[in-house]
Enzyme design. Structure first.
Site, PDB file in Angstrom:
ATOM      1  N   ASP A 115      61.182  73.737  53.657  1.00 46.92           N
ATOM      2  CA  ASP A 115      61.786  72.955  52.880  1.00 46.92           C
ATOM      3  C   ASP A 115      60.924  71.725  51.959  1.00 46.92           C
ATOM      4  OD1 ASP A 115      64.370  73.096  53.596  1.00 46.92           O
ATOM      5  OD2 ASP A 115      64.115  72.312  55.534  1.00 46.92           O
ATOM      6  N   ASP A 175      69.716  78.046  50.304  1.00 42.47           N
ATOM      7  CA  ASP A 175      69.081  76.754  50.225  1.00 42.47           C
ATOM      8  C   ASP A 175      67.672  77.021  49.470  1.00 42.47           C
ATOM      9  OD1 ASP A 175      70.833  76.962  52.129  1.00 42.47           O
ATOM     10  OD2 ASP A 175      70.715  75.053  52.922  1.00 42.47           O
TER      11      ASP A 175
HETATM   12  N1  GLY Z   1      69.157  72.558  53.407  1.00 41.24           N
HETATM   13  C1  GLY Z   1      70.201  72.368  54.421  1.00 41.24           C
HETATM   14  C2  GLY Z   1      71.565  71.800  53.975  1.00 41.24           C
HETATM   15  O1  GLY Z   1      72.042  72.217  52.928  1.00 41.24           O
HETATM   16  O2  GLY Z   1      72.210  71.577  54.817  1.00 41.24           O
END
Ligand code: GLY
Length: 396
Positions: A115, A175
């Site tokens: 992330d 994501d």
């Molecule tokens: N990246 C985590 C979400 O979209 O909840």
């Protein structure tokens, strides 16, 4: 890519299509951004600047769920303030955001997460774009070096999560497309093509293995670390493995639009067009274009909406409309409708420091369901900024 961009901009500006009849004009977006910047300044007095309480979401009891910089959401509040500073030039915003941004620097060495783009590029990336501060650039480059340590050449992807190791060998979630934006930037900033090559390959592998026939995406793909082959296609935050989790589809649209912008690879453009069509014409997309948290949630229409998915997808659409002149009016109409709804009383939050109500973190975990969440705010501001610059350029 530069030539393609100029050509597409020309097509975009010179398109002979009729202007949108009931679209809000640039004044609407100006007013909305002004009101949002004023609100953000007023909110500064209501929360203390605290490295352990970076705003994430509003809890049901009305208190703020704040986190340290390690949370995947830590870059969004500073990123939102940077964008509102860009619009308003309010010094109070710059002073506050410089402090919030600094809290995130230590994440640049964290090898345990994918992330890093969300955390560092949404904060330091926005800050660098606006200030050209060399120290910010160094943070972006160090973070990118850290992120590519999670790349596996055989699989052709950056690993997403480290948890659930008894089930997954090498999980990659849709994501993760969003973290590639920082890597593309790192190549531009350093001249080292390693970051670009990894980001391009990650997007190609994602296109091959995450994307279904209808352009929707699975949430999680798990790879075999020895063979590099797909082991599992699953969900983690959606209703089921085969369902279409709304925010995942929004990451899909934003991710492939951005990957096309960065690479000029037409395969990404085709995917972005396909998922835009899937998302906005889905039979279970409500009339106001704010999707339910999963397009296949079992109790539609009695299911929570996800404003964050709407805001993220709008940003993707507003990138895409530059390159698809034949669909430009349609894309703008969808974007405008969404932004009008998100700007209405039904969606505007009134609790500091949040902008939007009705987002969903994770229904399967009963976590952050139908509450204000900071990433919805970040992408709402980004969408308003993107929409305003299109309006200024084209009078549309
Ligand atoms: N990246 C985590 C979400 O979209 O909840």
């Amino acid at each position: 890519m530069a030539v393609a961009w100029i050509l597409s901009l020309c097509l975009f500006s010179c398109s002979q299509q009729k202007p949108l009849s009931d679209a809000p004009d640039s004044q609407f977006f100006e007013q909305q951004l002004q009101a949002t910047a004023d609100k953000a300044v007023a909110y500064l007095g209501e929360i203390s600047i605290d490295s352990t309480a970076i705003p994430r979401s509003l809890q049901k009891d009305g208190s703020i769920h704040g986190t340290g910089s390690r949370a995947w959401t830590s870059g969004f509040y500073p990123g939102q303030l940077w964008q509102l500073y860009e619009y308003s030039h309010k010094q109070e915003l710059k002073e506050a955001v410089s402090q919030w941004t600094a809290f995130i620097e230590k994440e640049k060495y964290d090898t345990h997460t994918h992330d890093l783009g969300f955390k560092v590029y949404c904060s330091f990336g926005q800050g660098y774009r606006l200030t050209q501060n060399e120290a910010y650039k160094e943070v972006i480059l160090q973070t990118s070096q850290t992120l590519i340590k999670r790349y596996d050449e055989k699989i052709g992807c950056i690993r997403s999560w480290d948890f659930n190791a008894d089930v997954w060998q090498f999980p990659v979630i849709i994501d993760n497309m969003m973290n590639l934006e920082m890597l593309f930037a790192a190549t531009r900033l350093s001249g080292d093509s390693t970051y670009y090559k990894i980001a391009h390959q990650h997007a190609l592998t994602t296109l091959k293995n995450h994307i279904r026939e209808d352009h929707s995406t699975f949430h999680v793909i798990d790879y075999d670390t020895l063979s590099g082959e797909v082991r599992l296609r699953q969900t983690h935050q959606g209703f089921s493995d085969a369902s279409s989790w709304a925010r995942g589809q929004a990451w899909n649209l934003y991710g492939f639009s951005m990957a096309y912008r960065e690479t000029g690879d037409k395969r990404f453009l085709e995917q972005a067009k396909g998922i835009a069509q899937f998302f906005y014409t889905h039979p279970r997309m409500p009339e106001d274009l704010i999707p339910y948290w999963d397009f296949d949630a079992p109790h539609i229409p009695n299911e929570p909406r996800d404003a964050s998915a709407a805001a993220i997808a709008t940003c993707g659409l507003l990138m895409l409309c530059e390159w698809v002149p034949e669909s430009q009016n349609q894309y703008l109409a969808w974007a405008d409708k969404t932004l009008k709804v998100l700007s209405s009383e039904a969606y505007q939050a009134t609790s500091a420091p949040f902008l939007l109500k009705h987002s969903v973190g994770s229904v399967p975990d009963s976590f952050e369901v139908d509450v204000p969440i900071v990433y919805a705010d970040y992408y709402y501001v980004e969408a308003l900024m993107k929409r305003l610059s299109i309006a200024k350029l084209t009078q549309k």
